[in-house]
Design an enzyme around this catalytic site. Sequence first.
Site, mmCIF file in Angstrom:
data_model
loop_
_atom_site.group_PDB
_atom_site.id
_atom_site.type_symbol
_atom_site.label_atom_id
_atom_site.label_comp_id
_atom_site.label_asym_id
_atom_site.label_seq_id
_atom_site.Cartn_x
_atom_site.Cartn_y
_atom_site.Cartn_z
ATOM 1 C CE LYS A 22 49.362 -5.576 -8.752
ATOM 2 N NZ LYS A 22 48.681 -5.102 -7.524
ATOM 3 C CB SER A 43 46.032 -5.479 -4.128
ATOM 4 O OG SER A 43 44.737 -5.305 -4.654
ATOM 5 C CB SER A 68 44.960 -6.380 -7.884
ATOM 6 O OG SER A 68 45.969 -5.621 -7.241
#
Lengths: 501, 493
Positions: B80, B184, B160
């Site tokens: 990420k 997330s 997210s």
Amino acid sequence: MAESTYRIQGATGEWEVVIGLEVHAQVTSNAKLFSGSATAFGAEPNSQVSLVDAAMPGMLPVPNMECIRQAVRTGMAIEAAINKWSRFDRKNYFYADLPQGYQISQLYHPLVGEGSLTIEADEKAGIPEPKVIGIERIHVEQDAGKLMHDQHPTMSYVDLNRSGVALMEIVSRPDMRSPAEAGAYLSKLRQIVRYVGSCDGNMDQGSMRADVNVSVRRPGDEFGTRTETKNVNSVRFVMAVVESEAKRQVALIEDGGKVVQETRLYDPDKNETRSMRSKEDAHDYRYFPDPDLLPLVLDDAFLEECRASLPELPDAKRARYVDGLGLSAYNAGVLTNDVDTARWFEALLAATASAQNKPEADVAKQAANWLLSEFFGALNKLGKDLSTSPISPEGAAELLALVGNGTISGSIAKQVLEKMLETGDAAGVIVEREGLKQNSDTGAIEAVIAEILTKNADKVEQYRGGKEALFGFFVGQTMKAMQGKANPQIINELLKKALAG
Amino acid sequence: MTGLTDLGLIAIRDGVAKGEFTAVEVAQAFNAAVAEAQEALNAFIVTTPEAALAAAEKVDATRAAGKELGKLAGVPIGMKDLFATKGVQTSAASKILEGFTPQYESTVSQKLWDAGAGMLGKLNLDQFAMGSSNESSAFGPAISPWRRKGDTAALTAGGSSGGSSAAVAARLCPAATGTDTGGSIRQPAAFTGISGIKPTYGRCSRWGIVAFASSLDQAGPMAHDVADCALMLEAMAGFDPKDATSLDMPVPDWSALLNADLKGKKVGIPREYRIEGLNADVAKAWDDGIAWLKDAGAEVLDISLPHSKYALATYYIIAPAEASSNLARYDGVRYGLRDLPDGANLQEMYAATRAAGFGAEVKRRILIGTYVLSAGFYDAYYTQAQKVRTLISRDFEEAFKQCDVILAPTAPTPAFALGEKSNPLDLYLGDVFSVPASLAGLPAMSVPAGLSSDGLPLGLQIIGRPFDEQGVLNAGLAIEQRAQFSAKPEKWW
């Protein structure tokens, strides 16, 4: 407690000044409060900056327990309550010298609570009695970096070496009432942190600086509105700020104006303060607990170590010098004023006692008098002080021992000291080499005395006729004839005998 | 070699170890898949095929030398783009950090590389991890590989960690890192039919992860199944002296201790999560989950988490408050974007830089956070929210006196179409089931439970006691074994 009689004489009468100080003291530590970076003064710009100090993305603060320890020890030295549970808060504001966009500080739960210190009586300065000044709290926080505006015509440079350095903010109560009290408080605080070793107290390097809160009122009235003059960096300037700011406020009020709560800056060249920003443009700092840090919880073992490692503090030391060593209050005060002097004196005392095989109390006066009246003067002449002294306490003790055991006289000792400073040789070596040993041979001294009495028969006559003041003349003549090396006590005894006829 | 990209993390690790294929072959297969899908799915912000290959070559060499292989040897993963990676742009999907190349490696990513994993690239996300749909990314949203039955509308991969979920679901990587502040990891996992776990707060170091809300942020793995998550979490977790909130506890052998037999375990069903108008497919999946856990031997009981209804409001005060302060460092002075209009002073530079560098959602949260911390409002909002947060934690403490784990939906709906939720509040409401565990710092995971009536994955959430990742993983495994979720998105890219 006798209150200060310091007053500002206004056109409409007398005004009393009320003063509180917020002192920022840089914690002595090899590393910053929340990072491992070094903290040395005067390093190349941006050479002592870690990823944390520069607030790179994802960097996190980790408390440096040595900084916490020093603040706790300082708190203990002012007999303050130590909070075993404290917490760090973020103080949010934008500035180019503040990489995180917030300063990690302690607003709501400071590390150290209520304490106090005592300033000494100083009749001449208008402090008739010792006075206790309250200290509200000590908290620890990060310092900011430094902006440099003179490196480029259109840009400012940022030096982050100081960014993240640990500061103690020591907040007094508004207990001071004159410039002298404010000066004495700051000096005492500096003395204490230097004793404790938590701050080097170097005000000219910015290791200690004060925000000076000043208000005026009619004696006995409620507190007036205060102003805060920021970053004042000497005792003298603090006193000057109090005086000039108090006078400014009095003039303003008597002119029908009102003091506004504001931040001011001191201009030493003009000896005046000027407004920096008023309460209206004060920042909203949006303090909140720093979520990167857990509350700081101290255990008993930690606190015990802090307490056990505290040195003898100046008040206790001064009392001991008077009561235990028999020194005068004045000498005790001078010797304990700065921790470095006290340390040097105590090393000298220990070495002197051991060299003469006597208890310290028996040689304390000799050591103190010599240090204060001989050695300081001699160092001063050379532009040196104790920290740069070419003579060690042990070397000085050897000299004092030579006096103590009668090997040399006090006046010869002065010569020997000069030679020691000049050559770096030991006292004994110099005395031997230069033949300065004191003559205690009564036969030789008697012979010289006989000669002098014969040469000065007229004066002998006068002396015997009652002019006893001439005794000194005979001592001087004898000493001179023996190149100053005769034992003065023996001269005295033998002269008295001879003159008595 | 196409079959390689269908393999999960453990299968790849074992295959490399046994010599069934080389790590380089695996890396090449995934590099190709990443490249092929990038335009359609936008899962990556930066791809690093050479890094994946380099790591694989090292693993192959280690194996050839007969030396011991790491826990994740030969497994290429997606990272990420919130984790700082040395020498590789770390943008947090923002313009303000576009082009920012850290000279340091986050603790978690370093641990993964040390375990033998390689990096396929930096995954897309909501800007600064603020969002639930990936639409706040400055580089456009990641697109879910899933589509509704008979529809080609682009769906959200969640947020997210939407780049992570899209990439794992589309088999562009066998596993990926995520971070979870209010859901997330869990919500994107649920939206894309994969598994993901947010461990107990403090399990994974936050050092080197671009901060959103410090008291909530936690890293965790996202992968095909529970066992892969367990193994990857072992590699990610551990005490870090550089993070003052890091847990100083040993990391258990979660993967070795996996056990789907729940005899003697009690599962709590929070009645407050039965919200009015709960999506029927979601409600059915929840009922299925209850049945599966009973089948696994667990006793199921009703529990109450009475302050749940305040969780969203509490979260949307605390998270923006912390964010408003955490994001103050992006000021154009030291790194990242600097917008310096002619003749601008410092304040004007700040304003221009932040106006240009932050997206609308980030600005919205900075404004909310600044507001709730400001003098006069602090007590009414921030202090009050902290109190409620304590009450929410206490709800869980009480509940865990009765039960061992809690079962709930991960999200109130299946994935929605991009652009469908234009009101930020609608998006915030989607976090209703995930934020309570975040506020309490509890371990929580999402596992696939089935498909909705229009063919989209649904996730079930298991919440556990602090430090009891094992209990969460075990319950997840019990569901996984019974749900038999094998659906995959049909390849359209």
